[in-house]
Design a protein around this motif. Structure first.
Motif, PDB file in Angstrom:
ATOM      1  N   GLY A  22       0.796  -1.213   0.000  1.00  0.00           N
ATOM      2  CA  GLY A  22       0.000   0.000   0.000  1.00  0.00           C
ATOM      3  C   GLY A  22       0.833   1.268   0.000  1.00  0.00           C
ATOM      4  O   GLY A  22       0.413   2.306   0.531  1.00  0.00           O
ATOM      5  N   LEU A  23       2.003   1.218  -0.622  1.00  0.00           N
ATOM      6  CA  LEU A  23       2.905   2.359  -0.594  1.00  0.00           C
ATOM      7  C   LEU A  23       2.315   3.573  -1.297  1.00  0.00           C
ATOM      8  O   LEU A  23       2.490   4.714  -0.855  1.00  0.00           O
ATOM      9  N   ALA A  24       1.617   3.351  -2.410  1.00  0.00           N
ATOM     10  CA  ALA A  24       1.029   4.469  -3.148  1.00  0.00           C
ATOM     11  C   ALA A  24      -0.053   5.172  -2.339  1.00  0.00           C
ATOM     12  O   ALA A  24      -0.380   6.338  -2.604  1.00  0.00           O
ATOM     13  N   ASP A  25      -0.590   4.483  -1.322  1.00  0.00           N
ATOM     14  CA  ASP A  25      -1.601   5.073  -0.445  1.00  0.00           C
ATOM     15  C   ASP A  25      -0.984   5.711   0.795  1.00  0.00           C
ATOM     16  O   ASP A  25      -1.710   6.118   1.713  1.00  0.00           O
ATOM     17  N   GLY A  26       0.349   5.738   0.843  1.00  0.00           N
ATOM     18  CA  GLY A  26       1.032   6.398   1.953  1.00  0.00           C
ATOM     19  C   GLY A  26       1.376   5.519   3.127  1.00  0.00           C
ATOM     20  O   GLY A  26       1.854   6.019   4.158  1.00  0.00           O
ATOM     21  N   LYS A  27       1.140   4.208   3.013  1.00  0.00           N
ATOM     22  CA  LYS A  27       1.415   3.326   4.141  1.00  0.00           C
ATOM     23  C   LYS A  27       2.919   3.158   4.359  1.00  0.00           C
ATOM     24  O   LYS A  27       3.711   3.324   3.452  1.00  0.00           O
ATOM     25  N   GLY A  28       3.284   2.802   5.576  1.00  0.00           N
ATOM     26  CA  GLY A  28       4.676   2.609   5.962  1.00  0.00           C
ATOM     27  C   GLY A  28       4.936   3.227   7.327  1.00  0.00           C
ATOM     28  O   GLY A  28       4.015   3.758   7.958  1.00  0.00           O
ATOM     29  N   PRO A  29       6.150   3.177   7.835  1.00  0.00           N
ATOM     30  CA  PRO A  29       7.343   2.631   7.155  1.00  0.00           C
ATOM     31  C   PRO A  29       7.433   1.112   7.252  1.00  0.00           C
ATOM     32  O   PRO A  29       6.895   0.507   8.168  1.00  0.00           O
ATOM     33  N   PHE A  30       8.134   0.536   6.297  1.00  0.00           N
ATOM     34  CA  PHE A  30       8.408  -0.896   6.262  1.00  0.00           C
ATOM     35  C   PHE A  30       9.907  -1.098   6.105  1.00  0.00           C
ATOM     36  O   PHE A  30      10.576  -0.335   5.398  1.00  0.00           O
ATOM     37  N   ASN A  31      10.420  -2.148   6.748  1.00  0.00           N
ATOM     38  CA  ASN A  31      11.841  -2.483   6.622  1.00  0.00           C
ATOM     39  C   ASN A  31      12.081  -3.306   5.369  1.00  0.00           C
ATOM     40  O   ASN A  31      11.526  -4.399   5.219  1.00  0.00           O
ATOM     41  N   LEU A  32      12.901  -2.777   4.481  1.00  0.00           N
ATOM     42  CA  LEU A  32      13.226  -3.410   3.195  1.00  0.00           C
ATOM     43  C   LEU A  32      14.686  -3.829   3.172  1.00  0.00           C
ATOM     44  O   LEU A  32      15.559  -3.086   3.628  1.00  0.00           O
ATOM     45  N   GLU A  33      14.950  -5.011   2.616  1.00  0.00           N
ATOM     46  CA  GLU A  33      16.325  -5.420   2.311  1.00  0.00           C
ATOM     47  C   GLU A  33      16.399  -5.747   0.816  1.00  0.00           C
ATOM     48  O   GLU A  33      15.806  -6.722   0.359  1.00  0.00           O
ATOM     49  N   PRO A  34      17.094  -4.916   0.034  1.00  0.00           N
ATOM     50  CA  PRO A  34      17.202  -5.160  -1.412  1.00  0.00           C
ATOM     51  C   PRO A  34      18.434  -5.986  -1.769  1.00  0.00           C
ATOM     52  O   PRO A  34      19.507  -5.814  -1.191  1.00  0.00           O
ATOM     53  N   TYR A  76      10.122   5.665  -2.571  1.00  0.00           N
ATOM     54  CA  TYR A  76       9.588   5.330  -1.255  1.00  0.00           C
ATOM     55  C   TYR A  76      10.706   5.226  -0.213  1.00  0.00           C
ATOM     56  O   TYR A  76      10.470   5.484   0.973  1.00  0.00           O
ATOM     57  N   VAL A  77      11.900   4.839  -0.643  1.00  0.00           N
ATOM     58  CA  VAL A  77      13.057   4.875   0.259  1.00  0.00           C
ATOM     59  C   VAL A  77      13.379   6.321   0.606  1.00  0.00           C
ATOM     60  O   VAL A  77      13.607   6.677   1.772  1.00  0.00           O
ATOM     61  N   GLU A  78      13.364   7.173  -0.390  1.00  0.00           N
ATOM     62  CA  GLU A  78      13.683   8.590  -0.176  1.00  0.00           C
ATOM     63  C   GLU A  78      12.634   9.285   0.686  1.00  0.00           C
ATOM     64  O   GLU A  78      12.954  10.212   1.441  1.00  0.00           O
ATOM     65  N   SER A  79      11.378   8.829   0.606  1.00  0.00           N
ATOM     66  CA  SER A  79      10.317   9.433   1.415  1.00  0.00           C
ATOM     67  C   SER A  79      10.260   8.885   2.829  1.00  0.00           C
ATOM     68  O   SER A  79       9.578   9.450   3.691  1.00  0.00           O
ATOM     69  N   GLY A  80      10.959   7.763   3.086  1.00  0.00           N
ATOM     70  CA  GLY A  80      10.943   7.144   4.400  1.00  0.00           C
ATOM     71  C   GLY A  80       9.890   6.079   4.580  1.00  0.00           C
ATOM     72  O   GLY A  80       9.812   5.467   5.656  1.00  0.00           O
ATOM     73  N   GLN A  81       9.079   5.817   3.555  1.00  0.00           N
ATOM     74  CA  GLN A  81       8.097   4.742   3.666  1.00  0.00           C
ATOM     75  C   GLN A  81       8.764   3.369   3.629  1.00  0.00           C
ATOM     76  O   GLN A  81       8.236   2.405   4.198  1.00  0.00           O
ATOM     77  N   LEU A  82       9.884   3.271   2.945  1.00  0.00           N
ATOM     78  CA  LEU A  82      10.725   2.075   2.984  1.00  0.00           C
ATOM     79  C   LEU A  82      12.038   2.446   3.660  1.00  0.00           C
ATOM     80  O   LEU A  82      12.696   3.418   3.261  1.00  0.00           O
ATOM     81  N   VAL A  83      12.394   1.675   4.667  1.00  0.00           N
ATOM     82  CA  VAL A  83      13.626   1.903   5.429  1.00  0.00           C
ATOM     83  C   VAL A  83      14.524   0.692   5.231  1.00  0.00           C
ATOM     84  O   VAL A  83      14.053  -0.451   5.282  1.00  0.00           O
TER      85      VAL A  83
END
Length: 372
Positions: free
Chosen positions: A160-172, A196-203
């Motif tokens: 749901g990132l496009a809806d503003g949800k987060g933050p979530f921990n991501l490992e790429p 989304y990483v730059e916005s802080g929704q993905l950390v």
């Protein structure tokens, strides 16, 4: 990466040409610049037997060509570049007039292929672009930027990132640094996820977050090894998730890396249905399809290699007949020396609900092999 972004804008979904020797449509590329027809003696060079998909690709193409009365020499190079070069040289010495090459390292095959070209051998790069040489006539592959884009969009939609949800921990994660396709996979996904990483929704707690598409090699797993991916994930979990934080999502560019990542999570005590993260993949390998059904992997991007084999067979038959070879992209794939005429196929997302209607009903996997 401007070239990669150009791919996203330029590529179109296309059907697969199935005729063995039909005339190509207007706009196709001449098979041999007016040369006479070639002999259907084909050398197929695949990178390894360690990944299920390369076995399927090689054996499937060999079967198609032999059914069309071609002479076929299929070789696997055990992920060793020197071995692949030697095998290609031996195939040419043995009479191969057409080479189909899935390169281990797209930068190193130039001299061997240039020697082949001097003997009027035609070269088709299979799924991986061969760089730095004029001696590659055609390229057949899937839309590799779109593969990554589909992975990124799946993550975007599921979280749901496009809806503003987060933050979530991501490992790429990224693919093998010596595989030209790995850059396209990562760029397709990162163009979706980086904002989304730059916005802080993905950390990214590990800090292994490239600032742009060009930084992908820093998180690449050489040789696409499952064991190496497992070791890398072990290190990230042990170093950056010691305070009770959990991984929410892992960008895995293919299924072999996903298997290692999943093994690491299992060993660390993650459990499907409770705290198991969203994990992407690619290739629809049987082990990973089972993982999808067991809720240990969220999706895989399916590239129906039977269609790729069918397209390459059509290319070969056109070369043999002295006809034009059908391509649908003559702008995107610049190997540093030339823009290689290419034929691109479209990949498909497969999640749990898609396994039976998409993979089983198409005959790509057998229901019994995945426990259905």
């Amino acid at each position: 990466m401007t070239t990669i972004k150009k791919v996203s804008a330029a590529l179109l979904a296309v059907g697969v040409a199935a005729g063995l020797s039909a005339c190509a449509p207007a706009g196709s590329t001449p098979a041999a610049d007016g040369d006479s027809a070639a002999t259907c003696n084909v050398g197929i060079s695949m990178p390894t037997r360690s990944l299920e998909r390369w076995i399927n690709d090689g054996e499937g193409l060999k079967e198609k060509l032999e059914a069309a009365d071609c002479t076929v020499d299929l070789q696997y190079a055990d992920n060793k570049t020197d071995q692949q070069i030697s095998q290609i040289q031996n195939q040419v010495a043995g009479g191969a007039k057409i080479l189909v090459v899935a390169a281990i390292d797209g930068q190193t095959l130039g001299p061997a292929l240039e020697d082949a070209a001097s003997q009027d051998v035609k070269v088709i790069a299979y799924d991986r672009l061969i760089n730095g040489t004029e001696a590659v006539d055609y390229y057949a592959t899937f839309d590799n930027y779109k593969v990554g884009q589909l992975q990124g969009q799946f993550i975007e939609e599921q979280l749901g990132l496009a809806d503003g949800k987060g933050p979530f921990n991501l490992e790429p994660f990224a693919g093998s640094p010596d595989d030209n396709n790995a850059a396209f996979f990562f760029a397709g996904a990162w163009d979706v996820l980086l904002p989304y990483v730059e916005s802080g929704q993905l950390v990214v707690p590990s800090g292994k977050s490239p600032a742009d598409n060009d930084g992908w090699k820093a998180i690449g797993i050489l040789g696409w090894g499952s064991d190496d991916a497992q070791a890398e994930m072990d290190n990230r979990l042990q170093s950056f998730y010691t305070g009770g934080d959990k991984v929410d999502v892992v960008l895995s560019p293919n299924d072999s890396l996903a298997l290692g990542i999943e093994a690491s999570l299992d060993a660390a005590g993650y459990a499907p249905g409770t705290d198991w993260p969203l994990i992407t993949g690619q290739d629809a390998d049987v082990a990973n399809v089972k993982a999808i059904l067991a809720d240990q992997q969220s999706m895989t991007v399916w590239k129906d290699t039977r269609e790729l084999g069918g397209q390459v067979e059509s290319m070969i038959q056109a070369i043999v007949a002295g006809e034009e070879v059908e391509v649908n992209d003559t702008e995107t794939y610049d190997n540093g020396t030339k823009v290689v005429p290419s034929y691109l196929l479209d990949p498909v997302v497969v999640a749990k609900d898609d396994v039976e209607p998409t993979l089983v009903e198409s005959g790509f996997v057998k229901a019994a092999d995945i426990g259905l």
